[in-house]
Design an enzyme around this catalytic site. Structure first.
Site, PDB file in Angstrom:
ATOM      1  CE  LYS A 172      -3.638  -2.657   2.182  1.00  0.00           C
ATOM      2  NZ  LYS A 172      -4.301  -3.111   3.413  1.00  0.00           N
ATOM      3  CD  GLN A 213      -3.299  -4.429   6.753  1.00  0.00           C
ATOM      4  OE1 GLN A 213      -3.300  -3.460   6.015  1.00  0.00           O
ATOM      5  NE2 GLN A 213      -3.793  -5.601   6.389  1.00  0.00           N
ATOM      6  CG  ASP A 259      -9.772  -0.686   5.185  1.00  0.00           C
ATOM      7  OD1 ASP A 259      -9.353  -1.058   4.068  1.00  0.00           O
ATOM      8  OD2 ASP A 259      -9.185  -0.946   6.253  1.00  0.00           O
TER       9      ASP A 259
END
Ligand code: NDP
Length: 291
Positions: A53, A97, A120
Site C-alpha cells: 500500500k 490494518q 477501507d
C-alpha cells in the site's frame, strides 16, 4: 478449454493511471492526498500488505504516513491515535490494518474512524450508504476491486447467477451487495460455513467469488463449465522447495482453469486490485466526496 486470465496487475495499472489526473487536480488545488496506515503488532502477512500500500502511494505521489505500533499497544492508545488522525486536516484517509491483536475490539476501533476518512469502507455509514446504492460512500476495496476487474474484462454480470462464498463485512457481504446492485444486476447467493451442499450451489453459478481463507477448498469439479471464477483467498502453504518456505495459494484449485472461462490468478488477481481501489478511495477522500 483453458480459462482466460483475469489479470489484476494490468487492470490495477489502468486504475492507477486513471488516478493521475485526479491527483494532479488535487495538488493544483493545494491538496496532497494523504493516507495514514496504522499497523499494530508484527504479523508478517500484514506487513507485506502494508508495504504494498505504501509503495502504491509512492508510485502515485500520494503522501503516506506509516504508523507502526507494538503488539502491547493498548486499545486506549490506539483510540487516541485514530482520534488525532481524524482531527488532522492534512490526513484524508485512515487505514487500520487488520487483524488487530486479540485484546482489541477491531469493530469498535474501525467505527471510530471518521466516515469521510474511512478508506477501507468498513464504517456503518459507508456500508449503510452502499446498501442504499448511493454514490457518496467509500466502498470496501476488495469487493469494489472485483467489480472493476469484471467490468474491465468486459464480463457481463447482468442476469447471471453469482455465488459469493464468505459473508465477512470486508469482503463477502459487500461483494454480494455490489453484484446484486442495480447496474450489476446479478442474482446472488451467499455461501458460508453453514451452507448445506456448497458444491451444488457452486455448480449452478455463472460467477463464483471465493472469499474464505481455506487453501484449494473449491474444487475443479465444483465449477460449472464456462463459469467466471474470482479467487479472493490468499493462503500461505508451507513449501520447502520455495525460496520463502511457503507458497501463496487461493481458495480455488488451480486446475479449475480447465473448466472456467475466466479465472483470477493468485497472486496477481484480486490482491493488486485491492491496493488500487484503496488508492482510488484515498483520492476520493481528498476530493471530499462525503459531505
Ligand atoms: P473471514 O475469515 O472474515 O471470512 C471467511 C468467510 O468464509 C466466513 O464468512 C466463513 O463463514 C466462510 N467460511 C469459512 N469456512 C467455510 C467453509 N468450510 N465453507 C464455506 N464458507 C466458509 O475472511 P475474509 O473475508 O477477511 O477473507 C477471506 C479470504 O480472502 C482470506 O484468505 C483473506 O486472506 C483473503 N483476502 C484477500 C484480499 C485480497 O486483496 N486478495 C483482501 C481481503 C481478504 P462463517 O461466516 O459461517 O464463519
Amino acid at each position: 478449454m483453458v480459462a482466460s486470465v483475469l489479470d489484476g496487475k494490468s487492470c490495477s495499472a489502468a486504475v492507477e493511471s486513471s488516478l493521475v489526473p485526479r491527483i494532479n487536480d488535487c495538488v493544483s488545488a493545494g491538496i496532497i492526498p494523504h493516507l495514514a496506515v496504522v499497523i499494530v503488532g508484527d504479523d508478517p502477512a500484514s506487513h507485506v500488505y502494508v508495504g504494498a500500500k505504501i509503495r502504491a502511494c509512492k508510485r502515485l505521489g500520494i503522501k503516506s504516513s506509516h504508523i507502526e505500533l507494538p503488539e502491547s499497544t493498548s486499545e486506549a492508545e490506539l483510540r487516541n491515535i485514530i482520534t488525532e488522525l481524524n482531527h488532522d486536516t492534512d490526513v484524508h484517509g485512515i487505514l487500520v490494518q487488520s487483524p488487530l491483536p486479540q485484546h482489541m475490539d477491531e469493530e469498535a476501533l474501525t467505527d471510530l474512524i471518521h466516515p469521510s476518512k474511512d478508506v477501507d469502507g468498513f464504517h456503518p455509514v459507508n456500508l449503510g450508504r452502499l446498501v442504499q446504492s448511493r454514490n457518496d460512500c467509500l466502498i470496501p476495496c476488495t469487493p469494489n476491486g472485483v467489480m472493476r476487474l469484471l467490468e474491465w474484462a468486459g464480463i457481463e454480470t447482468n442476469g447471471k447467477t453469482a455465488l459469493v462464498i464468505g459473508r465477512s463485512r470486508n469482503v463477502g457481504m459487500p461483494q454480494a451487495i455490489l453484484l446484486a446492485s442495480r447496474g450489476a444486476d446479478a442474482t446472488v447467493t451467499i455461501g458460508h460455513s453453514r451452507t448445506a451442499d456448497l458444491e451444488l450451489q457452486c455448480q449452478q453459478a455463472d460467477i463464483v467469488v471465493a472469499a474464505v481463507g481455506r487453501p484449494n477448498m473449491v474444487k475443479k469439479s465444483w465449477i460449472k463449465p464456462g463459469a467466471v471464477v474470482v479467487d479472493v483467498g490468499i493462503n500461505r502453504v508451507d513449501d520447502e522447495k520455495s525460496e520463502r518456505g511457503y507458497l501463496l495459494v487461493g481458495d480455488v484449485e488451480k486446475s479449475a482453469n480447465e473448466v472456467a472461462s475466466w479465472i483470477t490468478p493468485v497472486p496477481g488477481g484480486v490482491g493488486p486490485m485491492t491496493v488500487a481501489m484503496l488508492m482510488e478511495n484515498t483520492v476520493a477522500a481528498a476530493e471530499n466526496i462525503l459531505q
